[in-house]
Every structure is written in structure tokens, then in C-alpha cells.
Write a protein that holds these residues in place. Structure first.
Motif: not given
Length: 440
Positions: A187-189, A203-212, A307-320
């Protein structure tokens, strides 16, 4: 910018990038590197396309002997509007990054390549598809297009690559091996994604970067597209969240529009925004398979959304990671999207085509991998667990039994991809492969 040499120096191609290239320190080899080598050996120029921050610039520098970055060099952009040909001067291969900022460059590059028989003169990298008329003069036979995506787990070092996708397609057995990756690790990956510039970032900083990142897509990137629709950035952000909620499903435009509460978008707006997001390589749909079944149940033709990477979906959903672990249904869909990303990356050098298959009776394969040479693989994606793996295997066996007799063509390989555990071949022939053991 160096002296323009029409012959291109050593531009007839190379077996590998040599010491005089601009390879960035710490460059992580990419699966697409082999395509870059072949393209430079075979074509006058290559065009590398993909989303921002997926590594196009670094990969271009890996093979370039001179470079120009139009996204950061304002003077070069202004010069390009006046005399684009001057931007081509420099030792070949010459990387022109974000070339679509000066669309007229396309024809100047084409003319430069048409004037010589040399190969590997230019590498054009772009994070957006320009208007159709910018590339209407195709330079047929002289240009090679290469798609880049965020890194697969194999490229980021999170997969050992012990199980070869190519070997699976050719019918190889799975040797017994065990993935040391836990579900928490996986899940972290997933939330970190395959972005080279985010390696080592929490990971939490990556998710903020992806929300940006998604915010910039909504506010700025769509507006920079030629002939882009007049857009509402907040509406685009709601649509991105809707796409994230519908990841790995066959949601149509009407479904997406209805899901953009509290102020639903019109279906036509969704269509326009989706077209723009595809041009930015942020959305990548998974088409329905063209395979035919003996079953009389009609096949579904709607593509799946990703989305081209699942991390973007997690970021869009605010899903840690912790929220995803508490919502296994959403996690399963995002994990399927991650597997699809890796299948696309790993199969690309052999021109693999990835689709999905589902009929009206519910028989399905989450992914169908096909090569031009005829090899095929049906894939079901499961987080793990004996019952889930059994269900995936049963689904694949039913689909396989309904495929018409392929004559001399080998029956498709059947593979259940999991989040962890062991790789092995079941008694019924279905292979079970953890994603962190899969490689090219």
C-alpha cells in the motif's frame, strides 16, 4: 547552443548510451531504454511522450549529447517563436524537452531529418499532445514515437523481476519463489507511485506533492492546451476525484458526470475534460478486448478507466495507506490499476497490447496481454488469500474454456497476480505471481 551539424556526428545510432551523453547522476535504468536505443538506430528522430514527472527528461538525457529545455528556458522559447531552426543546433542526438511549447519545431525537425540519411538526430520529449495540425506532416518512416509512464515496481527496485512477463507469455512455468513484501509495504508503494523524483520522500509528503500535481493539472495544464475547452478548475478537480472513485471500472461519461457532486458537470463538459486529460497523459483508458468467445453472451465494449498511476487516484481521494487498508474494496481497485501500469510498462518493448475482457454473464479477465507475434495472457488481479486466488483461477479457466479453437496458436497463459506471497504453477496450469516478483 553548439554548432548545428546536419550529418549529426555519431547520429547513426548506438548500441548503448556512451560516456559523452548527459546521463544524470544516479539514473535508474528504465524498461523503455531498449526502445530508445532501437529508435535512435532506426529513425531520424524519436518523440517521447508521457505525463509530467514520469522521467522523460532524465531518459532523454541518458541518450542525448546536447539538450534544450523549453519549459525553463524563456529566452529559447522567445527565440523559437522567431527562428525555430536555431534551436536545433547542437551535437546529436539533441534533446528538446517540452518541444510542444514551440509547435512549429515539428516541421523544422522533420526538414532537418529529411535532408540527411542519418539517424538518431533528435529526441523530442513532451508532456502534452499538441493540436492535431502541429504534427499533420508525419515524417512517415523517419519518426519513432515512444510512450513513457511512471516507473513499474521492477524499475523502482521494489520488484526482484524473478518472474519474466515474456517467459509467462511463452508458456513458462513459475518457479517457486516468495515475495517478502507485506500488504502494508504494498500500500505504501501504491501511494508513493512510480515518480522518479519522489524516491526517498515520505509517503505522506509524496501524496501532498501529488495533490499539488493534480491541482496544477486542473488549474494550469488544461488551459495551456491549444484549443482547450474553457474550463472550470474546480470542476476538473471534481472530475479527477470521480475518476479516482471509478478507477478500474467501466464508468461512462454520464456516470462520471453524476459523480461530480455537489455541482454535477454536464456530460459534454466531462467529454471535453476527458479529452484534455488524455492529451496530458493523466488519464489512460484500458480498451475492451477483441477476443471472441464461443459463449453467446455478448462482450462488453466499454473501456476501463485509469489514471496513469494509482498514486494519483489515492491523492485525489485523500486516501492514506491506513485508510486504504481499512477499505479493501477501494484498495483492490487501486491495486488492479497498479498491476495494469506495470503490465503496460513491462510489455511495451515487445509491442504488447493490454485490454480487458468481460461478457454479459460476468465472465472476465482483468487484463489481456497480447503480442503481435500471437502470444496471449489472461490476468486476474487479487490482493491475496487462498479463496480469492481460487476465484481468480476459476474465472480465468472459464474464459479460457470459452475461447474458440486457436489452431496452431498456443492457448493463452493464465495468471493470477497478487500483492504478495509465493509464485507457483497450480495443478490446473494457472500461474500465481506476486507483483513484486514480476519483471520484463
Amino acid at each position: 547552443m553548439g554548432e548545428y551539424r546536419e550529418a549529426g556526428g555519431a547520429s547513426a545510432g548506438r548500441e548503448s548510451a556512451s560516456d559523452d551523453t548527459l546521463t544524470p547522476p544516479g539514473y535508474l535504468p528504465r524498461v523503455v531504454d531498449s526502445e530508445m536505443r532501437r529508435g535512435l538506430n532506426a529513425a531520424g528522430w524519436i518523440v517521447v511522450e508521457g505525463p509530467r514527472a514520469c522521467g522523460k527528461t532524465w531518459t532523454g538525457l541518458r541518450f542525448a549529447r546536447s539538450a534544450l529545455r523549453l519549459d525553463t528556458d524563456v529566452n529559447a522559447r522567445e527565440l523559437g517563436e522567431i527562428e525555430p531552426a536555431t534551436l536545433l543546433r547542437g551535437p546529436a542526438p539533441r534533446l528538446i524537452d517540452e518541444w510542444q511549447v514551440v509547435p512549429s519545431l515539428w516541421n523544422h525537425v522533420r526538414h532537418a531529418c529529411d535532408a540527411t540519411a542519418e539517424r538518431g538526430l533528435f529526441i523530442l520529449a513532451g508532456s502534452a499532445q499538441p493540436a492535431d495540425d502541429a504534427t499533420r506532416h508525419t515524417g512517415a518512416g523517419r519518426v519513432r514515437r515512444i510512450r513513457m509512464r511512471p516507473m513499474s515496481l521492477f524499475e523502482s527496485g521494489d520488484s526482484t523481476g524473478e518472474v519474466s512477463l515474456n517467459d509467462l507469455l511463452e508458456g513458462a512455468e513459475c518457479s517457486a519463489a516468495r515475495s517478502a513484501t507485506t500488504l502494508h509495504d504494498m500500500v505504501a508503494m501504491l501511494c508513493r507511485g512510480g515518480w522518479p523524483g519522489q524516491a526517498g520522500v515520505p509517503v505522506d509528503e509524496v501524496q501532498q506533492n501529488l495533490r499539488d500535481y493534480l491541482g496544477e493539472v486542473a488549474r494550469t495544464d488544461i488551459g495551456h492546451l491549444e484549443a482547450a475547452p474553457s474550463h472550470d478548475p474546480e470542476g476538473v478537480e471534481r472530475l479527477l476525484r470521480s475518476i479516482a472513485r471509478n478507477t478500474a471500472t467501466e464508468a461512462n461519461y454520464s456516470t462520471l458526470a453524476a459523480d461530480t457532486e455537489p455541482d454535477p458537470l454536464h456530460r459534454h463538459s466531462v467529454r471535453s475534460y476527458m479529452h484534455a486529460l488524455r492529451r496530458l497523459f493523466v488519464v489512460e483508458e484500458q480498451p475492451a478486448s477483441s477476443l471472441h468467445l464461443r459463449s453467446k453472451a455478448p462482450l462488453r465494449k466499454t473501456p476501463k478507466l485509469h489514471l496513469v498511476d494509482p498514486s494519483l487516484a489515492a491523492a485525489a481521494l485523500g486516501a492514506s495507506p491506513s485508510r486504504l487498508l481499512a477499505d479493501l474494496e477501494t484498495l483492490g481497485l487501486l491495486f488492479e490499476s497498479m498491476v495494469l501500469r506495470d503490465l503496460r510498462v513491462l510489455s511495451q518493448p515487445s509491442a504488447g497490447r493490454i485490454s480487458h475482457l468481460r461478457d454479459a454473464y460476468g465472465q472476465e479477465a482483468d487484463a489481456v496481454v497480447e503480442r503481435p507475434s500471437g502470444e496471449r495472457m489472461l490476468v486476474e488481479v487479487k490482493l491475496g488469500g487462498a479463496n480469492n486466488i481460487q476465484a481468480g483461477a476459476d474465472s480465468l479457466l472459464r474464459i479460457s474454456a470459452n475461447l474458440p479453437d486457436s489452431g496452431p496458436r498456443r492457448r493463452p497463459a493464465l495468471v493470477v497476480v497478487t500483492a504478495g506471497g509465493y509464485s507457483y504453477t497450480r495443478a490446473d496450469g494457472v500461474r500465481v505471481v506476486p507483483i513484486t516478483l514480476l519483471g520484463p
